[in-house]
Design a protein around this motif. Structure first.
Motif, mmCIF file in Angstrom:
data_model
loop_
_atom_site.group_PDB
_atom_site.id
_atom_site.type_symbol
_atom_site.label_atom_id
_atom_site.label_comp_id
_atom_site.label_asym_id
_atom_site.label_seq_id
_atom_site.Cartn_x
_atom_site.Cartn_y
_atom_site.Cartn_z
ATOM 1 N N UNK A 8 47.555 -6.355 106.570
ATOM 2 C CA UNK A 8 48.271 -5.197 107.099
ATOM 3 C C UNK A 8 48.920 -4.339 106.010
ATOM 4 N N UNK A 9 48.788 -4.735 104.759
ATOM 5 C CA UNK A 9 49.446 -4.005 103.682
ATOM 6 C C UNK A 9 48.695 -4.205 102.363
ATOM 7 N N UNK A 10 48.909 -3.287 101.415
ATOM 8 C CA UNK A 10 48.292 -3.430 100.093
ATOM 9 C C UNK A 10 49.029 -4.485 99.253
ATOM 10 N N UNK A 83 46.918 11.096 110.803
ATOM 11 C CA UNK A 83 45.629 10.661 110.259
ATOM 12 C C UNK A 83 45.412 11.096 108.815
ATOM 13 N N UNK A 84 46.215 12.062 108.338
ATOM 14 C CA UNK A 84 46.081 12.532 106.959
ATOM 15 C C UNK A 84 46.671 11.509 105.994
ATOM 16 N N UNK A 85 46.004 11.256 104.873
ATOM 17 C CA UNK A 85 46.576 10.363 103.863
ATOM 18 C C UNK A 85 47.843 10.979 103.272
ATOM 19 N N UNK A 86 48.810 10.136 102.986
ATOM 20 C CA UNK A 86 50.063 10.579 102.373
ATOM 21 C C UNK A 86 50.018 10.289 100.877
ATOM 22 N N UNK A 87 50.634 11.154 100.088
ATOM 23 C CA UNK A 87 50.575 10.966 98.632
ATOM 24 C C UNK A 87 51.431 9.790 98.173
ATOM 25 N N UNK A 88 51.128 9.333 96.984
ATOM 26 C CA UNK A 88 51.979 8.354 96.324
ATOM 27 C C UNK A 88 53.062 9.080 95.548
ATOM 28 N N UNK A 89 53.805 8.338 94.760
ATOM 29 C CA UNK A 89 54.845 8.939 93.927
ATOM 30 C C UNK A 89 55.096 8.035 92.732
ATOM 31 N N UNK A 90 55.525 8.636 91.654
ATOM 32 C CA UNK A 90 55.882 7.883 90.459
ATOM 33 C C UNK A 90 57.404 7.825 90.397
ATOM 34 N N UNK A 91 57.957 6.646 90.627
ATOM 35 C CA UNK A 91 59.408 6.500 90.710
ATOM 36 C C UNK A 91 60.110 6.921 89.418
ATOM 37 N N UNK A 135 48.397 3.830 108.484
ATOM 38 C CA UNK A 135 47.908 5.031 107.836
ATOM 39 C C UNK A 135 47.699 4.748 106.363
ATOM 40 N N UNK A 136 47.345 5.785 105.652
ATOM 41 C CA UNK A 136 47.072 5.635 104.230
ATOM 42 C C UNK A 136 48.167 6.334 103.420
ATOM 43 N N UNK A 137 48.756 5.582 102.500
ATOM 44 C CA UNK A 137 49.750 6.120 101.574
ATOM 45 C C UNK A 137 49.420 5.583 100.188
ATOM 46 N N UNK A 138 49.511 6.421 99.202
ATOM 47 C CA UNK A 138 49.189 6.022 97.826
ATOM 48 C C UNK A 138 47.770 5.462 97.722
ATOM 49 N N UNK A 139 46.879 5.976 98.557
ATOM 50 C CA UNK A 139 45.488 5.554 98.510
ATOM 51 C C UNK A 139 45.204 4.198 99.130
ATOM 52 N N UNK A 140 46.185 3.626 99.841
ATOM 53 C CA UNK A 140 46.009 2.297 100.435
ATOM 54 C C UNK A 140 46.466 2.297 101.890
#
Length: 169
Positions: A8-10, A83-91, A135-140
């Motif tokens: 269920x998670x990356x 349904x749209x992928x969400x972006x990642x982020x660099x902390x 959904x997809x966040x940070x490509x996962x």
């Protein structure tokens, strides 16, 4: 609510999810009180960093606030069936560009407390179907339940660092 399953998670989320060994909603509510109290007890260390090029206590709090917002946004999106992928982020980039060092420490503490209290209303409003949406966040791919656990576990992770490396009490 049972802990999310590995499918269920990356893999990056596992560290945070496995820190949670109690009811996730009780943990999130407890953190709304304990985290502001922790930072208030350590006001004299707000500008302390344990090494060069490491975040200060104030920047760590700012990072926690940023992540609280990002995780809540992801929960909102996925629970609403986005349904749209969400972006990642660099902390590190986020902290470098946030100017937390210029902010009032007490304001940051209150900001976290208020944000978490507001997010609890969202978290508690979710039904079983919404909690299992993904959904997809940070490509996962990740589901809402997993993000709830990440939200609590991420703070636990940083509290451990604050105690071990920053010597907060």
């Amino acid at each position: 609510m049972n802990r999310p399953q590995p499918n269920e998670y990356p893999i990056w989320a596992e560290t945070y999810i496995h820190k949670v060994n109690q009811n996730i909603f009780e943990l999130l509510e407890e953190q709304a009180i304990s985290i502001p109290a922790l930072f208030r007890r350590n006001k004299e260390k707000e500008n302390y960093a344990y090494a060069e090029n490491k975040w200060t206590v104030k920047e760590m709090l700012g990072h926690i606030i940023d992540c609280e917002r990002i995780f809540a946004f992801r929960i909102t999106c996925f629970s609403r069936n986005e349904k749209q992928p969400l972006p990642g982020f660099d902390e590190n980039d986020y902290v470098a560009n946030a100017r937390f060092s210029e902010r009032n420490y007490e304001d940051l503490i209150e900001e976290f407390a208020t944000l978490r209290k507001a997010n609890i209303y969202l978290f508690r409003s979710l039904n079983d179907e919404e909690i299992h949406r993904a959904g997809q966040a940070s490509g996962r791919e990740i589901n809402v339940k997993s993000i709830l656990f990440v939200t609590g576990g991420h703070i636990m992770h940083h509290v451990e660092i604050l105690k071990e490396r920053y010597h907060v009490v």
